[in-house]
Design a protein around this motif. Structure first.
Motif, PDB file in Angstrom:
ATOM      1  N   ILE A 161       0.831  -1.219   0.000  1.00 56.61           N
ATOM      2  CA  ILE A 161       0.000   0.000   0.000  1.00 56.61           C
ATOM      3  C   ILE A 161       0.859   1.260   0.000  1.00 56.61           C
ATOM      4  O   ILE A 161       0.861   2.021  -0.956  1.00 56.61           O
ATOM      5  N   ASP A 162       1.611   1.489   1.085  1.00 55.50           N
ATOM      6  CA  ASP A 162       2.408   2.717   1.191  1.00 55.50           C
ATOM      7  C   ASP A 162       3.543   2.703   0.184  1.00 55.50           C
ATOM      8  O   ASP A 162       4.362   1.787   0.151  1.00 55.50           O
ATOM      9  N   GLY A 163       3.591   3.743  -0.655  1.00 54.45           N
ATOM     10  CA  GLY A 163       4.627   3.845  -1.676  1.00 54.45           C
ATOM     11  C   GLY A 163       4.240   3.196  -2.990  1.00 54.45           C
ATOM     12  O   GLY A 163       4.911   3.401  -4.000  1.00 54.45           O
ATOM     13  N   VAL A 164       3.168   2.416  -2.989  1.00 52.26           N
ATOM     14  CA  VAL A 164       2.682   1.764  -4.218  1.00 52.26           C
ATOM     15  C   VAL A 164       1.330   2.332  -4.619  1.00 52.26           C
ATOM     16  O   VAL A 164       1.128   2.728  -5.768  1.00 52.26           O
ATOM     17  N   LEU A 165       0.410   2.400  -3.668  1.00 53.52           N
ATOM     18  CA  LEU A 165      -0.923   2.928  -3.926  1.00 53.52           C
ATOM     19  C   LEU A 165      -1.122   4.300  -3.290  1.00 53.52           C
ATOM     20  O   LEU A 165      -1.850   5.135  -3.834  1.00 53.52           O
ATOM     21  N   LEU A 166      -0.486   4.522  -2.151  1.00 57.50           N
ATOM     22  CA  LEU A 166      -0.660   5.768  -1.409  1.00 57.50           C
ATOM     23  C   LEU A 166       0.684   6.331  -0.978  1.00 57.50           C
ATOM     24  O   LEU A 166       1.651   5.594  -0.826  1.00 57.50           O
ATOM     25  N   ARG A 167       0.705   7.659  -0.777  1.00 49.80           N
ATOM     26  CA  ARG A 167       1.802   8.325  -0.063  1.00 49.80           C
ATOM     27  C   ARG A 167       1.149   9.017   1.112  1.00 49.80           C
ATOM     28  O   ARG A 167       0.571  10.098   0.972  1.00 49.80           O
ATOM     29  N   CYS A 218       5.584  -7.612  15.014  1.00 51.41           N
ATOM     30  CA  CYS A 218       4.965  -7.422  13.700  1.00 51.41           C
ATOM     31  C   CYS A 218       5.565  -6.176  13.044  1.00 51.41           C
ATOM     32  O   CYS A 218       5.785  -5.173  13.720  1.00 51.41           O
ATOM     33  N   ASN A 219       5.806  -6.262  11.748  1.00 54.51           N
ATOM     34  CA  ASN A 219       6.312  -5.125  10.968  1.00 54.51           C
ATOM     35  C   ASN A 219       7.757  -4.814  11.306  1.00 54.51           C
ATOM     36  O   ASN A 219       8.054  -4.198  12.332  1.00 54.51           O
ATOM     37  N   MET A 220       8.648  -5.233  10.439  1.00 56.09           N
ATOM     38  CA  MET A 220      10.088  -5.027  10.634  1.00 56.09           C
ATOM     39  C   MET A 220      10.640  -3.908   9.762  1.00 56.09           C
ATOM     40  O   MET A 220      11.855  -3.742   9.653  1.00 56.09           O
ATOM     41  N   ASP A 221       9.762  -3.132   9.098  1.00 55.24           N
ATOM     42  CA  ASP A 221      10.228  -2.084   8.192  1.00 55.24           C
ATOM     43  C   ASP A 221      11.058  -1.047   8.930  1.00 55.24           C
ATOM     44  O   ASP A 221      10.567  -0.377   9.845  1.00 55.24           O
ATOM     45  N   LEU A 222      12.312  -0.903   8.531  1.00 54.25           N
ATOM     46  CA  LEU A 222      13.150   0.146   9.096  1.00 54.25           C
ATOM     47  C   LEU A 222      12.651   1.510   8.641  1.00 54.25           C
ATOM     48  O   LEU A 222      12.609   2.467   9.413  1.00 54.25           O
ATOM     49  N   LEU A 223      12.274   1.591   7.370  1.00 51.69           N
ATOM     50  CA  LEU A 223      11.827   2.846   6.761  1.00 51.69           C
ATOM     51  C   LEU A 223      10.567   2.600   5.949  1.00 51.69           C
ATOM     52  O   LEU A 223      10.324   1.492   5.474  1.00 51.69           O
ATOM     53  N   TRP A 224       9.770   3.647   5.781  1.00 47.47           N
ATOM     54  CA  TRP A 224       8.611   3.567   4.907  1.00 47.47           C
ATOM     55  C   TRP A 224       8.380   4.941   4.282  1.00 47.47           C
ATOM     56  O   TRP A 224       8.938   5.935   4.724  1.00 47.47           O
ATOM     57  N   MET A 225       7.541   4.979   3.246  1.00 48.16           N
ATOM     58  CA  MET A 225       7.381   6.208   2.475  1.00 48.16           C
ATOM     59  C   MET A 225       6.010   6.821   2.702  1.00 48.16           C
ATOM     60  O   MET A 225       4.980   6.183   2.453  1.00 48.16           O
ATOM     61  N   ALA A 226       5.990   8.066   3.195  1.00 51.28           N
ATOM     62  CA  ALA A 226       4.748   8.816   3.353  1.00 51.28           C
ATOM     63  C   ALA A 226       4.786  10.022   2.415  1.00 51.28           C
ATOM     64  O   ALA A 226       5.330   9.941   1.314  1.00 51.28           O
ATOM     65  N   ALA A 268       6.429  12.840   2.861  1.00 53.18           N
ATOM     66  CA  ALA A 268       7.749  13.479   2.847  1.00 53.18           C
ATOM     67  C   ALA A 268       8.581  12.983   1.664  1.00 53.18           C
ATOM     68  O   ALA A 268       8.339  11.907   1.124  1.00 53.18           O
ATOM     69  N   LYS A 269       9.592  13.753   1.297  1.00 49.54           N
ATOM     70  CA  LYS A 269      10.405  13.398   0.133  1.00 49.54           C
ATOM     71  C   LYS A 269      11.424  12.303   0.429  1.00 49.54           C
ATOM     72  O   LYS A 269      12.018  11.752  -0.493  1.00 49.54           O
ATOM     73  N   SER A 270      11.645  12.036   1.695  1.00 54.30           N
ATOM     74  CA  SER A 270      12.561  10.960   2.062  1.00 54.30           C
ATOM     75  C   SER A 270      11.844  10.006   3.020  1.00 54.30           C
ATOM     76  O   SER A 270      10.872  10.386   3.684  1.00 54.30           O
ATOM     77  N   PRO A 271      12.292   8.738   3.114  1.00 58.39           N
ATOM     78  CA  PRO A 271      11.609   7.752   3.957  1.00 58.39           C
ATOM     79  C   PRO A 271      11.592   8.145   5.428  1.00 58.39           C
ATOM     80  O   PRO A 271      12.465   8.863   5.921  1.00 58.39           O
ATOM     81  N   ARG A 272      10.588   7.629   6.151  1.00 55.86           N
ATOM     82  CA  ARG A 272      10.392   7.893   7.575  1.00 55.86           C
ATOM     83  C   ARG A 272      10.697   6.637   8.391  1.00 55.86           C
ATOM     84  O   ARG A 272      10.663   5.522   7.879  1.00 55.86           O
ATOM     85  N   PHE A 273      10.975   6.830   9.689  1.00 58.20           N
ATOM     86  CA  PHE A 273      11.226   5.702  10.583  1.00 58.20           C
ATOM     87  C   PHE A 273      10.008   4.790  10.653  1.00 58.20           C
ATOM     88  O   PHE A 273       8.873   5.255  10.784  1.00 58.20           O
ATOM     89  N   GLY A 274      10.247   3.490  10.620  1.00 59.86           N
ATOM     90  CA  GLY A 274       9.196   2.513  10.790  1.00 59.86           C
ATOM     91  C   GLY A 274       9.368   1.735  12.086  1.00 59.86           C
ATOM     92  O   GLY A 274      10.254   2.026  12.904  1.00 59.86           O
TER      93      GLY A 274
END
Length: 447
Positions: free
Chosen positions: A48-54, A230-238, A240-246
């Motif tokens: 979802i995040d970064g593929v369908l939504l920001r 659950c959820n091991m993502d270090l970073l994710w895309m919202a 902002a122009k650069s990834p955020r902490f996950g």
């Protein structure tokens, strides 16, 4: 062997709950062949995040591509499941959000959050569990089957002297009495919390005191009580122009603090969410259920997983594809030993999981065993609208480059880094091109 048996009950529970509810492409040689399979035997897994939504903003290509996925009545033409590492909400809420933003109907049983597979961890459902995250964590835990739930706020209220990093939250004047709680038996980490210092402090307290957070620390209890994350993502895309902490960043902090204090490694009973194999096991069952609702009588042979994060979406899809190949080899060996033949594929129940190491399975202590036929493959498709950008330096393909891989590997500590698993089957600009590419591979017409 005992662990494998214990998961079968959870798998049966899952089946029961499911039934109730123009850019340049790089194509791998294996993926560029002309398929001779019948059309219709595939399913789509969307991040979802970064593929369908920001954040809360739809990516323009997302609305366009979903017009090709539904008919005039809004009914999906093929099985579609949304697989996200988000976990601080209920499936219903995420389905409603997607329905509104994508302008198509999304049902809750098409949505898989990072914590969804916890439904199958029935051996923990009757334990007293401490849950960490934000949003309706208590409601989420009960919905997943946990009967005796304690939140961080409940723990903080019971032991008001524990949370003192923020001076404004320290008890003033009269110290309130402690209430006392029955010992915590397991810790469930749903997602990143709001007050990291509070959650880190209280979780460490629980681990060091063997679940009795109000007690003084007299000796180290190790191994500690079970921790499921659950959820091991270090970073994710919202937005902002650069990834955020996950949530993966929170786990790094927790692991580092525990080791700094005790000298021992924090151990996980299970790591759930992409890229773990168990997550894709669960997603495949949801795909199968969607196919049945569409009236498909033939099994889903091929999965296409579309994501923006090479270390989560691509790594996970490729890891699951490796698992599928190992599973097929194991089943073929069973057939050969039993004298089965006739060229017809027979669904067998595996007495043991495919011969892959725990690191290759993402640190899992076990994987779900199913009597259903598994797909033949899971292809990974990387889009450039999120964490990954085309101008990023390519990941090294040489596994011996240990210094480099330590610098760039954003996956979890317990996952053995295999650079080849970060290489997608396809690279496209956005999700619209991803769907067009899949249609071309499958011989489906574009409308």
């Amino acid at each position: 062997m005992q662990r494998i048996r214990s998961w079968r009950g959870g798998w049966a529970l899952l089946k029961s709950s499911c039934e109730g509810a123009a850019a340049q492409k790089r194509v791998s040689p294996a993926s560029s062949r002309n398929y001779s399979h019948r059309p219709g035997s595939f399913g789509l897994l969307f991040d979802i995040d970064g593929v369908l939504l920001r954040g809360r903003t739809p990516i323009p290509a997302a609305k366009q591509c979903f017009r090709n996925l539904v008919d005039r009545n809004g009914r999906y033409k093929m099985p579609v499941v949304f697989v996200t590492n988000a976990g601080n909400c209920m499936r219903q809420a995420k389905a409603e959000q997607l329905s509104h933003l994508l302008e198509v109907e999304v049902s809750p049983d098409q949505v898989m959050l990072s914590h969804s597979p916890l439904r199958m961890f029935t051996q923990f459902h009757n334990m007293r569990v401490l849950v960490s995250g934000q949003g309706p964590v208590e409601e989420v835990a009960h919905n997943l089957g946990f009967q005796d739930v304690v939140t961080i706020d409940m723990l903080r209220e019971a032991y008001p002297l524990l949370d003192v990093v923020d001076h404004n939250r320290r008890p003033k004047d009269v110290v309130p009495p402690t209430k006392g709680l029955r010992p915590i038996e397991a810790v469930i980490l749903f997602g990143e919390p709001i007050r990291w210092e509070t959650n880190l402090q209280l979780i460490i307290d629980v681990l060091l005191t063997n679940g009795k957070a109000g007690n003084a620390l007299t000796s180290l209890h190790y191994p500690h009580i079970p921790v499921l994350a659950c959820n091991m993502d270090l970073l994710w895309m919202a937005e902002a122009k650069s990834p955020r902490f996950g949530h993966g960043m929170f786990l790094v902090c927790l692991e580092s603090l525990y080791k700094k204090i005790t000298g021992c490694e924090l151990k996980y009973e299970a790591l759930i969410g992409k890229p773990s194999v168990v997550t894709y096991n669960y997603a495949e069952v949801l795909i199968r259920q969607q196919a049945e609702r569409l009236g498909w009588t033939e099994p889903v042979d091929r999965l296409y997983a579309i994501g923006d994060n090479p270390m989560a979406d691509i790594y996970g899809a490729n890891l699951y594809n490796r698992y599928l190949q190992a599973s097929r080899r194991a089943r073929a060996q069973i057939q050969a030993k039993s004298g089965g033949g006739g060229g017809e594929y027979q669904a067998e129940t595996l007495a043991d999981p495919p011969k892959m190491t725990s690191a290759e399975l993402g640190g899992e202590s076990g994987v779900f065993v199913t009597e259903e036929r598994l797909p033949e493959s899971c292809s990974s498709i990387l889009v450039c609208t999120g964490v990954y950008r085309r101008d990023q330096k390519e990941l090294p393909s040489d596994p011996t480059q240990t210094v480099t891989e330590q610098r760039i590997f954003h996956g979890h500590r317990d996952f053995r880094f295999d650079p080849s698993l970060t290489q997608p089957s396809f690279v496209v600009q956005d999700v619209r091109e991803a769907v067009e590419m899949v249609f071309q591979q499958e011989g489906w017409p574009l409308e």
